[in-house]
Design an enzyme around this catalytic site. Structure first.
Site, PDB file in Angstrom:
ATOM      1  N   GLY A 187      18.164   3.996  14.177  1.00 39.86           N
ATOM      2  CA  GLY A 187      19.549   3.847  14.642  1.00 39.86           C
ATOM      3  C   GLY A 187      19.747   2.469  15.260  1.00 39.86           C
ATOM      4  O   GLY A 187      18.791   1.718  15.447  1.00 39.86           O
TER       5      GLY A 187
ATOM      6  N   SER B  32      16.473  11.558  12.612  1.00 38.92           N
ATOM      7  CA  SER B  32      15.402  11.510  11.599  1.00 38.92           C
ATOM      8  C   SER B  32      15.575  10.249  10.762  1.00 38.92           C
ATOM      9  O   SER B  32      16.710   9.885  10.435  1.00 38.92           O
ATOM     10  CB  SER B  32      15.464  12.712  10.647  1.00 38.92           C
TER      11      SER B  32
ATOM     12  N   TYR C 179      15.291  30.782  15.557  1.00 40.90           N
ATOM     13  CA  TYR C 179      15.995  30.781  16.845  1.00 40.90           C
ATOM     14  C   TYR C 179      17.271  31.605  16.762  1.00 40.90           C
ATOM     15  O   TYR C 179      17.681  32.241  17.738  1.00 40.90           O
ATOM     16  CB  TYR C 179      16.312  29.337  17.300  1.00 40.90           C
TER      17      TYR C 179
ATOM     18  N   TYR D  20       9.451  14.260   4.366  1.00 44.01           N
ATOM     19  CA  TYR D  20      10.865  14.490   4.736  1.00 44.01           C
ATOM     20  C   TYR D  20      11.287  15.890   4.304  1.00 44.01           C
ATOM     21  O   TYR D  20      11.865  16.644   5.086  1.00 44.01           O
ATOM     22  CB  TYR D  20      11.734  13.431   4.064  1.00 44.01           C
TER      23      TYR D  20
END
Ligand code: UDP
Length: 335
Positions: A36, A75, A159, A145
């Site tokens: 980023g 990512s 979850y 990936y």
């Protein structure tokens, strides 16, 4: 709402920050700046509803105060990046997803995972529907990936089922637009930057492999709709006999917690995209053929039936307009 975005200074994350601030929400942007860039969020710094935290989301995440949503977008996402950073890619998909989910659970926040069309690997069916399980080589260089995101999806569903977290999974197909890094190695940015410089456009293989490109504004619209769609929204059970027989005994009607493809179904060969960029940039840059990367998918095209039905969403920006806007961005930035 107060929304935390991991990878918020990345290409997609920064567009999301911008959109959510524009909608009146408060955004906490977390990014370790590995891929980023502060340039992507510089215009938001100082905004009363925006906060930036430089942090690696693989480490324990503590955030003071309430959160309504956690969006996990951190990512490396360009093949060039994840091939150069294989361990970091596996860690952010696995450990980073675990931490982000743990934070969502602790805050009773909604969780949205940025997954990918790469979970379908080198697909044996096309277009790809969400119920296709994929064709992934776990030990290929690309596997870092693909498997990280497949693990992330499994962890997200766990979850949801085990802890009752209100989760969403978006499978993002190839996306392009302003704020892509000029040298991140992806095909659209590579071709535009090469064409603007008048250097050869590097077509890998013979260019017959296909991709389907979505303009970033369309993608962000689809993702925000998925984030805000009501949790109890389900799609009506299919009634025709064929689809009934193809479902397992335990399967139920589709819900917002099931993965959902967001992408543009307009499919082109890589050669066609090179020729479109050549024509739009108009510098006379030639083509140069280079070896095809290992396990490069031969076809990719989203089936967006689920997004149409659940989110009433489909892409609006055609390729020519999207490319023209992206070329303008790179023209200002690179020349
Ligand atoms: N590609 C290419 N030239 C480039 C970069 C990529 O021909 O300079 C090809 C690549 O081999 C793949 C397609 O373009 O078939 C899309 O590549 P990208 O890296 O953008 O993303 P992918 O869809 O493979 O994740």
């Amino acid at each position: 709402m107060r929304i935390l975005i991991t990878g918020g200074a990345g290409f997609l994350g920064s567009h999301l920050c911008q959109r959510l601030i524009g909608m009146g929400h408060e955004v906490v942007c977390v990014d370790n700046l590995m891929t980023g860039s502060m340039d992507n969020v510089a215009h938001l710094l100082g905004h009363a509803r925006f906060a930036f935290v430089k942090y690696n989301v693989c480490d324990y995440l503590h955030v003071a105060g309430p959160l309504d949503a956690v969006m996990h977008f951190a990512s490396p996402a360009s093949p060039q990046d994840y091939l150069e950073m294989p361990i970091a890619t596996l860690k952010v998909g696995a450990l980073g997803t675990h931490k982000a989910l743990g934070l969502a659970k602790a805050k009773t926040a909604r969780f949205l995972l940025a997954s990918t069309s790469e979970v379908y690997g080198d697909p044996l069916v096309s277009p790809q529907k969400e119920d296709y399980w994929g064709n992934v080589n776990p030990i290929s260089p690309r596997g870092v990936y693909d498997e990280a995101k497949r693990f992330a999806e499994a962890m997200t569903m766990a979850y949801h089922r085990y802890h009752g977290v209100d989760t969403r999974i978006v499978r993002i197909f190839n996306t392009y637009g302003p704020s892509m890094r000029p040298h991140d190695g992806r095909v659209v940015s590579n071709f535009i930057v090469q064409a603007l410089a008048g250097t050869p456009l590097t077509v890998y293989g013979n260019g017959s492999q296909t991709r389907s490109f979505c303009y970033v504004d369309d993608l962000v619209e689809g993702i925000t709709r998925l984030l805000f769609v009501a949790s109890d929204r389900t799609l009506e059970q299919r009634t025709d006999r064929q689809s009934f027989l193809s479902r397992t005994e335990t399967s139920q009607s589709e819900t917002v917690h099931d993965p959902i493809n967001i992408g543009n179904p307009h499919e082109l060969t890589v050669l066609e995209i090179a020729q479109k960029v050549q024509a739009l940039v108009g510098t006379g840059a030639p083509l140069e053929f280079k070896p095809l990367p290992v396990d490069d998918p031969k076809v990719r095209r989203p089936d967006i039936t689920r997004a149409r039905k659940f989110l009433d969403w489909e892409p609006k920006v055609n390729l020519e307009d999207g490319l023209t806007r992206t070329i303008e961005y790179f023209r200002k930035r690179c020349i």
